[in-house]
Structure formats: C-alpha cells, structure tokens
Design a protein around this motif. Sequence first.
Motif, short mmCIF file in Angstrom:
data_model
loop_
_atom_site.label_atom_id
_atom_site.label_comp_id
_atom_site.label_asym_id
_atom_site.label_seq_id
_atom_site.Cartn_x
_atom_site.Cartn_y
_atom_site.Cartn_z
N ALA A 1 0.82 -1.20 0.00
CA ALA A 1 0.00 0.00 0.00
C ALA A 1 0.86 1.26 0.00
N ALA A 2 1.95 1.22 0.76
CA ALA A 2 2.84 2.38 0.83
C ALA A 2 3.55 2.63 -0.49
N SER A 3 3.85 1.57 -1.22
CA SER A 3 4.54 1.74 -2.51
C SER A 3 3.67 2.46 -3.52
N GLU A 4 2.35 2.29 -3.44
CA GLU A 4 1.45 2.99 -4.36
C GLU A 4 1.32 4.46 -4.00
N LYS A 5 1.45 4.77 -2.72
CA LYS A 5 1.25 6.15 -2.28
C LYS A 5 2.55 6.95 -2.27
N PHE A 6 3.67 6.31 -1.81
CA PHE A 6 4.93 7.03 -1.68
C PHE A 6 6.02 6.58 -2.66
N GLY A 7 5.69 5.58 -3.45
CA GLY A 7 6.69 5.07 -4.37
C GLY A 7 7.33 3.79 -3.82
N ARG A 8 7.71 2.93 -4.75
CA ARG A 8 8.23 1.62 -4.34
C ARG A 8 9.54 1.74 -3.57
N LEU A 9 10.42 2.62 -3.98
CA LEU A 9 11.73 2.73 -3.34
C LEU A 9 11.59 3.12 -1.87
N ARG A 10 10.81 4.18 -1.60
CA ARG A 10 10.61 4.61 -0.21
C ARG A 10 9.93 3.53 0.62
N ALA A 11 8.94 2.91 0.03
CA ALA A 11 8.20 1.87 0.77
C ALA A 11 9.12 0.73 1.15
N TYR A 12 9.98 0.33 0.22
CA TYR A 12 10.88 -0.79 0.50
C TYR A 12 11.95 -0.40 1.52
N ILE A 13 12.42 0.83 1.45
CA ILE A 13 13.46 1.27 2.39
C ILE A 13 12.92 1.28 3.82
N PHE A 14 11.76 1.92 4.01
CA PHE A 14 11.21 2.04 5.35
C PHE A 14 10.51 0.76 5.82
N GLY A 15 10.09 -0.08 4.89
CA GLY A 15 9.38 -1.29 5.28
C GLY A 15 10.26 -2.52 5.43
N SER A 16 11.50 -2.42 4.96
CA SER A 16 12.37 -3.60 4.99
C SER A 16 12.73 -4.03 6.41
N VAL A 17 12.97 -3.07 7.30
CA VAL A 17 13.36 -3.41 8.67
C VAL A 17 12.27 -4.19 9.40
N PRO A 18 11.03 -3.65 9.50
CA PRO A 18 9.97 -4.44 10.16
C PRO A 18 9.67 -5.76 9.44
N PHE A 19 9.81 -5.74 8.12
CA PHE A 19 9.53 -6.96 7.36
C PHE A 19 10.50 -8.08 7.74
N PHE A 20 11.78 -7.79 7.74
CA PHE A 20 12.77 -8.83 8.04
C PHE A 20 12.74 -9.25 9.51
N ILE A 21 12.38 -8.34 10.40
CA ILE A 21 12.27 -8.71 11.82
C ILE A 21 11.13 -9.71 12.01
N VAL A 22 9.96 -9.38 11.47
CA VAL A 22 8.81 -10.28 11.60
C VAL A 22 9.08 -11.59 10.87
N LEU A 23 9.71 -11.49 9.69
CA LEU A 23 9.99 -12.69 8.90
C LEU A 23 10.95 -13.62 9.64
N TRP A 24 11.91 -13.03 10.35
CA TRP A 24 12.88 -13.83 11.10
C TRP A 24 12.18 -14.69 12.17
N PHE A 25 11.27 -14.06 12.91
CA PHE A 25 10.54 -14.80 13.94
C PHE A 25 9.60 -15.84 13.32
N PHE A 26 9.04 -15.50 12.17
CA PHE A 26 8.20 -16.47 11.48
C PHE A 26 9.01 -17.69 11.06
N PHE A 27 10.16 -17.47 10.48
CA PHE A 27 11.04 -18.57 10.07
C PHE A 27 11.49 -19.40 11.27
N ARG A 28 11.80 -18.71 12.34
CA ARG A 28 12.28 -19.40 13.52
C ARG A 28 11.24 -20.36 14.06
N ASN A 29 10.02 -19.93 14.17
CA ASN A 29 8.95 -20.78 14.70
C ASN A 29 8.54 -21.85 13.69
#
Length: 389
Positions: free
Chosen positions: A353-381
Amino acid sequence: MGLTWTSFIGILFVLFQLYGTGVFAYQSQSNLSGKFDAVAPSFELTAMPIFLPTTTITTSTTSTLPPVPTSTVVPSETTLPVESFVPSETTLPPVIDPTMVEQSVAAVSRVTKASQGDVIGRIMAPSIGLDKFIVEGAGATDLRSAIGRYRGTAFIGDKGNVALAGHRTTYGAPFGRIGDLLPGDKINILTPVGTAIYEVLDPVVASKLWAGTVREIGGGYSIVGPSDEFVLADVGDNRLTLTACHPRFSAEERIVVVAQLIGEPFAMLNPEFGKSIAQITTPSTLANGEAATAPVDPSLNPIVSEIDPSFNVVEAPKVIQTLQVSLNGLPNQIAPSIVFALLTLVVMTAIAAASEKFGRLRAYIFGSVPFFIVLWFFFRNLELLLPAY
C-alpha cells in the motif's frame, strides 16, 4: 506480485534453514562449551586410584659400634667408639583419598543420571573435522543445539551400543560428513569419566546381524530405512552408532556409521565400582554400635563421609528413543507460526500500500526493517515446527 513475494520468501526460508540455523547451533555450542568445562573434572584425576599411595616413613637411630681393631696403635692416639645411623622403615597402610572419591562420585552421576539436554561429552573425529558437544537425548530440541544420545542406549564408554544422532543439513550439520568416515578412522569422545576411543568398523562386518535389511553399503557407512530401530539395539559388543537423515534435505532413509570401542569399558560405569567405593568408605560397625577405625595417623586419613552404595546404579530409561524422535518437529510451535505468518502478511500488505502512495523505493526502504524482523521470527517458529534434517 503474490507469486513474486512467495518465491522470495521461499528462497529466504531455504537460506535460513541452511545458514540461519547454523547461527543458533554456534551459540548453543558456545554455551555447552562453558557448561562442559564446568562439570568435567580433571581426566587425569579420575583415572587415578581411589587410594593414596602407601606411605613409607624412614627414620634413623643412633647406635654405638666397638672400635675398629687395628694391628698397630700409636700410644699417643686415643681410639674412640664409632657412631653410625641405622635406618628403619615404617610402612603405613594405604588411606582413602577423599577428594578422589568425591570427584569420582560426581563424575559418574553426571553420566548415569544426566537429565535430557545436559551436556555429557565432546566428540572429535579428526578425519572429517568433527568437533562438537553431545547432549543427553535425541529429541528435536536437543539436536537443534548439539549431537544427541538416544536415551536408553548404552552410556558413552560403557558396555553395549551407544547411539548418537545429528543433523546433516541444518543447525551447523554436525554429521554432514559422517559418510566420509572410513574403516580404521578414530573417533574420540571426552566424558566426565574419561576419554573413550572408538574405531570405525567395516560396514559389512558391522551390519552382519542386519542381513537382508540394509539397503546400501558404502565405504564406512550403511543405509537403512527410517524405522529400522535394530541399529539402536545391543548386539553383544561395545560399539558406537552414529545416525543421521539420508539423503541430504530428506528423511527418506538413515545413514549409519558403526565404530568399535578400543580397550575395556570404563570401570567407573560398572555398578560394582560404586559398591566397592561404598564398602571402602563406609566404616564397619562394632558390636557396641560404634564405628571401627583403623590405627592410622589421623593427619594422613581425613574424614571421609559415607557414600550411598547405590550411587552408581545404572538406571537407563526403559524405553529407547526411536529414530523418528530425532526428526519430529515441535507441535507447540503451531500457534506462534500462525501468528507470525499473519504479521508477515500484514507487513507485506502495508509495504504494498505504501509503494502505491509514496513510491516503491521509499516503501521498501522504510518497510524492509519491520519486514525482516517479523519474517525472522516467522522462520524461527516455522523451522521448529517442521522436521529438521
């Protein structure tokens, strides 16, 4: 986009299993190293006799001997008696070394009474670069931290068949190269009661009692089915059995390497050893109920507390852990896996949703940190929920 995200997460999960789990294994091995150093007494000390050496005290007494006769004596000289020192020896009976008894009792207990997950040894196979710690138990949690001993099999260095399990692909792949072991290769295992040395057997000889059930034989290994529990059984010799999933990334079969104990089993693991120590250290009782004591110099024989004769009774679990137990996942990880999967989906949706409003680059930059944190715990479990190879 859905397919792209799914493929991306799938690739990341494979990388997590191959390398991410190795980080946890490395941390676990570091923790086990400290614990093993803390519980393992001096190996030289445990190999010493229970008794202190027999003490011999040499004393000297003075005696007067008659003058030495001479054929010619000068009148002006006086011949005096000759004094000499005559040595005499007093041998004291052997006494019990209380420090040695205490060390022995503690060392044996750490082997025979270990709880599941306790560190019990360190295995080294120089020919394949193996150097890992061993824990009690071969369950899913145990093997995610170290190599595990199937509970109910023999103790390391004892009579019978001691069976160990380890991963070949994930969690540092401690048994990743056991297929490269060849007959004659040495396997050294350090334990609280000493170092057991095993020599890899020719798989034809090692599996002669399994005729008709072995699926394949290699240079130093055999391939059996995933439910062929006979590899864990006692066949009358003193052997070490290493097991792991086969082939890599699969649990379709099991690879098995068998090694023979060099020398005699550890005497300290013999139940008679504990009984003999108890008899030695427990004072006999006189008719009046008082403890009988030997006339030994008290300074050489410190007080030794009584030891329960049953301290070294080997009480192995009644049920042997199966080959399957080393593969099972943890059912209690279902709920956490679902929760973190949903959180991952929420973050992915927010990034889209953020990529459509603010552009893909900004969305990926600001969203990558929470994404990989949540993904890490998902993978772990999720990894804990699924079988590990």
